[in-house]
Design a protein around this motif. Structure first.
Motif, PDB file in Angstrom:
ATOM      1  N   SER A  53       0.833  -1.286   0.213  1.00  7.50           N
ATOM      2  CA  SER A  53       0.084   0.124   0.063  1.00  7.50           C
ATOM      3  C   SER A  53       0.891   1.128   0.196  1.00  7.50           C
ATOM      4  O   SER A  53       0.653   2.245  -0.884  1.00  7.50           O
ATOM      5  N   LYS A  54       1.926   1.234   0.990  1.00 12.92           N
ATOM      6  CA  LYS A  54       2.869   2.347   0.934  1.00 12.92           C
ATOM      7  C   LYS A  54       3.593   2.611  -0.388  1.00 12.92           C
ATOM      8  O   LYS A  54       3.592   3.657  -0.854  1.00 12.92           O
ATOM      9  N   ARG A  55       3.992   1.595  -0.966  1.00 14.99           N
ATOM     10  CA  ARG A  55       4.731   1.761  -2.238  1.00 14.99           C
ATOM     11  C   ARG A  55       3.690   2.353  -3.445  1.00 14.99           C
ATOM     12  O   ARG A  55       4.120   3.208  -4.146  1.00 14.99           O
ATOM     13  N   ALA A  56       2.355   1.956  -3.424  1.00 13.98           N
ATOM     14  CA  ALA A  56       1.443   2.312  -4.376  1.00 13.98           C
ATOM     15  C   ALA A  56       1.256   3.702  -4.272  1.00 13.98           C
ATOM     16  O   ALA A  56       1.114   4.588  -5.070  1.00 13.98           O
ATOM     17  N   LYS A  57       1.096   4.039  -2.921  1.00 15.80           N
ATOM     18  CA  LYS A  57       1.069   5.721  -2.754  1.00 15.80           C
ATOM     19  C   LYS A  57       2.226   6.520  -3.180  1.00 15.80           C
ATOM     20  O   LYS A  57       2.081   7.553  -3.741  1.00 15.80           O
TER      21      LYS A  57
END
Ligand code: NDP
Length: 297
Positions: A53-57
């Motif tokens: 999720s963090k990398r997607a953001k």
């Protein structure tokens, strides 16, 4: 000594390109959307899901995470997937495995729309990869990342090269073999019933270890100059670091292998970082396809 194939650097380069293309797409009004679904509180899964999720953001995606209770009934998860399948803001759906035992993982994966199956586990994507149409499919992220590392090292045409893949799982070994075959390598898949694995491994110009057994592949299993891709991630005790400490090792005995191989991926910092990078690349590709545009390479 072998060249080290730096997974962290290649992953950073890959996500940098994804973020760049995502910005271009956003200017056209399309924001790539990734939905990550976690059922239960498995600590390792929580770490993986959080990282995705963090990398997607960071890539500028619309990133949503659904955390469901461990006792969620299967039909509730299937309803959520149906909603995500129908949501035009979502281009990629990832359900973190393993799932609690009341849920059939196969039923859940097959419920994801193939065009949003960025993990590449739906039969439609599996079939396209197996029949040499990976360009139209979503390739599972770990073998896709490993393949990118091999291409960087040896180029995209592996004609005349012998590849041995140790491991025949659906998520790593089999798709890895399909990708190598599509690149014209001569491929052998080994597994727990293979006889004389060291001799077979020594025939490999490209040796991929995806087993889950710490440091099983020894230095004398490796053909001098071979490209060695270590997919394994194994946590072992490390008393030398202090009481109760652990460390990560691959399926390859790295210190021995780096003296023989031509190039090798380290653990950590090899194939691992590539997996999340390829998930971002698959999500971007999905958003491009949804907009009728070619997916960037
Ligand atoms: P699986 O357990 O699903 O498959 C392991 C494979 O290794 C099986 O095909 C098995 O053979 C084979 N095997 C087991 N023991 C031996 C042996 N002694 N000799 C030869 N083959 C053997 O694992 P995965 O494919 O899911 O994962 C493999 C490794 O990769 C694990 O360490 C995992 O943590 C890691 N991994 C890393 C990822 C990353 O992001 N870098 C992502 C996914 C996995 P058989 O079929 O006969 O049982």
């Amino acid at each position: 000594m072998a060249r080290i194939i730096d997974g962290k650097a290649l992953a950073a380069e890959t996500t940098g390109k994804v973020a760049h293309h995502a910005r271009d797409l956003s200017e056209k009004g399309i924001v790539p959307g990734l939905a990550v679904v976690l059922v239960g509180e498995d600590p390792a899964s929580q770490v993986y899901v959080g990282a995705k999720s963090k990398r997607a953001k960071e890539c500028g995606f619309h990133s949503v995470q659904h955390d469901l209770a461990a006792d969620t009934p299967e039909n509730e998860l299937l309803e959520l997937i149906a909603r995500l399948n129908a949501d035009p803001a979502i281009h990629g759906i990832l359900v973190q495995l393993p799932l609690p035992e009341q849920i059939d993982p196969d039923r859940v994966i097959q419920a994801i729309a193939p065009k949003k199956d960025v993990d590449g586990f739906h039969y439609m994507n599996v079939g396209m990869v197996a029949t040499g149409s990976a360009g139209r499919a979503f390739v599972p992220c770990t073998p896709a990342g490993a393949m990118l590392m091999i291409e960087r090292e040896l180029g995209s045409d592996l004609s005349g090269k012998n590849a041995v893949v140790i491991g025949r799982s659906n998520i790593v070994g089999k798709p890895m073999a399909s990708l190598l075959l599509a690149a014209n390598a001569t491929v052998t898949i080994a597994h727990s019933r293979t006889g004389d694995l060291p001799t077979l491994a020594r025939s490999a110009d490209i040796l991929v270890a995806a087993v889950g057994r710490p440091e099983m592949v020894r230095g004398d299993w490796i053909k001098p100059g071979a490209t060695v891709i270590d997919v394994g991630i194994n946590r072992i005790d490390a008393p030398e670091r202090g009481e109760g400490k652990t460390r990560l090792v691959g399926d390859v005995a790295y210190a021995e292998a780096e003296r023989v191989a031509g190039a090798i991926t380290p653990v950590p910092g090899g194939v691992g970082p590539m997996t999340i990078a390829m998930l971002m690349a698959n999500t971007l590709a999905s958003a491009c396809r949804a907009a009728g545009m070619p997916a960037p390479r």
